[in-house]
Structure formats: C-alpha cells, structure tokens
Design a protein around this motif. Structure first.
Motif, short mmCIF file in Angstrom:
data_model
loop_
_atom_site.label_atom_id
_atom_site.label_comp_id
_atom_site.label_asym_id
_atom_site.label_seq_id
_atom_site.Cartn_x
_atom_site.Cartn_y
_atom_site.Cartn_z
N SER A 10 -34.34 -10.94 0.09
CA SER A 10 -33.40 -10.00 0.72
C SER A 10 -33.26 -10.29 2.21
O SER A 10 -32.17 -10.17 2.78
CB SER A 10 -33.84 -8.56 0.48
OG SER A 10 -35.12 -8.35 1.02
N TRP A 18 -33.59 -13.28 3.57
CA TRP A 18 -32.78 -14.50 3.64
C TRP A 18 -31.30 -14.17 3.42
O TRP A 18 -30.43 -14.67 4.14
CB TRP A 18 -33.27 -15.50 2.61
CG TRP A 18 -32.43 -16.74 2.53
CD1 TRP A 18 -32.48 -17.81 3.37
CD2 TRP A 18 -31.40 -17.01 1.58
NE1 TRP A 18 -31.56 -18.73 2.99
CE2 TRP A 18 -30.87 -18.27 1.89
CE3 TRP A 18 -30.88 -16.31 0.50
CZ2 TRP A 18 -29.85 -18.85 1.16
CZ3 TRP A 18 -29.86 -16.88 -0.22
CH2 TRP A 18 -29.35 -18.14 0.11
N ALA A 19 -31.02 -13.35 2.41
CA ALA A 19 -29.62 -13.00 2.12
C ALA A 19 -28.99 -12.23 3.27
O ALA A 19 -27.83 -12.46 3.63
CB ALA A 19 -29.55 -12.19 0.83
N THR A 70 -28.31 -14.80 6.11
CA THR A 70 -27.27 -15.80 5.85
C THR A 70 -25.89 -15.18 5.73
O THR A 70 -24.90 -15.82 6.08
CB THR A 70 -27.58 -16.60 4.57
OG1 THR A 70 -27.76 -15.68 3.50
CG2 THR A 70 -28.79 -17.46 4.74
N THR A 71 -25.80 -13.96 5.25
CA THR A 71 -24.49 -13.32 5.10
C THR A 71 -24.06 -12.59 6.36
O THR A 71 -22.91 -12.17 6.46
CB THR A 71 -24.49 -12.34 3.93
OG1 THR A 71 -25.48 -11.33 4.15
CG2 THR A 71 -24.75 -13.05 2.62
N TRP A 127 -29.81 -21.97 5.51
CA TRP A 127 -29.17 -22.10 4.21
C TRP A 127 -30.04 -22.81 3.18
O TRP A 127 -30.22 -22.30 2.07
CB TRP A 127 -27.82 -22.80 4.33
CG TRP A 127 -26.74 -21.84 4.68
CD1 TRP A 127 -26.15 -21.70 5.90
CD2 TRP A 127 -26.13 -20.87 3.84
NE1 TRP A 127 -25.22 -20.69 5.85
CE2 TRP A 127 -25.18 -20.17 4.60
CE3 TRP A 127 -26.31 -20.51 2.51
CZ2 TRP A 127 -24.41 -19.14 4.08
CZ3 TRP A 127 -25.54 -19.49 1.99
CH2 TRP A 127 -24.60 -18.82 2.77
#
Length: 92
Positions: free
Chosen positions: A16, A18-19, A22-23, A39
């Motif tokens: 979570s 990382w997401a 990245t978003t 990424w």
C-alpha cells in the motif's frame, strides 16, 4: 499471530505504501530519479527474497548435522523392515 499473518500484513503495508507513492495519492512530488527506482522496486525485492531463500537453503544443506549415533539403529530398522516385507512376499 501466526507467521503467515505477519508476513501478509507486512506485504500489505509495503504494497500500500508503494502504491500510494507511485500513484501520487499522497500528493508528494517525488523527483524523477526516485520515481525510476520506485516503479521496479517490487521486482527487486522479489529477486532479493529469492536470493536470500536460496542462500539460506544452501547454507542449511552445507552445514547439515549428521547423526553418527543414529545411523546403526536406522540401518538395523531398514534391514528389519526389508525382512518383514520379504516375508510378506515383496521381492527387492
């Protein structure tokens, strides 16, 4: 808490984070070099975990403790089992 649950919680927390990074859900503007590293990070971590697991298994196999005291007892049990199976009609 079981070990699997601990690992799953840790993976969910890292995934979570990382997401979110990245978003851009957190509203942080990361520099481009950080985005380039971020990424493929899960793939790097997966390869690192595989290398660690392979190294651990290799180390455990290389340093396996031989039980010299139990070997004669085990061999006598094998001979006893073979004799029992031969008596029942199994041919080796």
């Amino acid at each position: 808490m079981k070990k699997l649950t601990q690992w799953l919680w840790g993976l969910a927390l890292l995934g979570s984070a990382w997401a979110a990074l990245t978003t851009g859900a957190l509203g942080l503007e990361l520099p481009f070099p950080c985005q380039e590293v971020l990424w493929p990070l899960p793939a790097y971590l997966l390869v690192a975990a595989g290398c660690y697991a392979l190294g651990t298994v290799g180390y455990r196999v290389a340093t396996f403790h031989h039980c010299e005291d139990a070997a004669p007892e085990l061999q006598s049990q094998i001979l006893e089992a073979r004799a029992d199976l031969a008596r029942r009609g199994l041919r080796f």
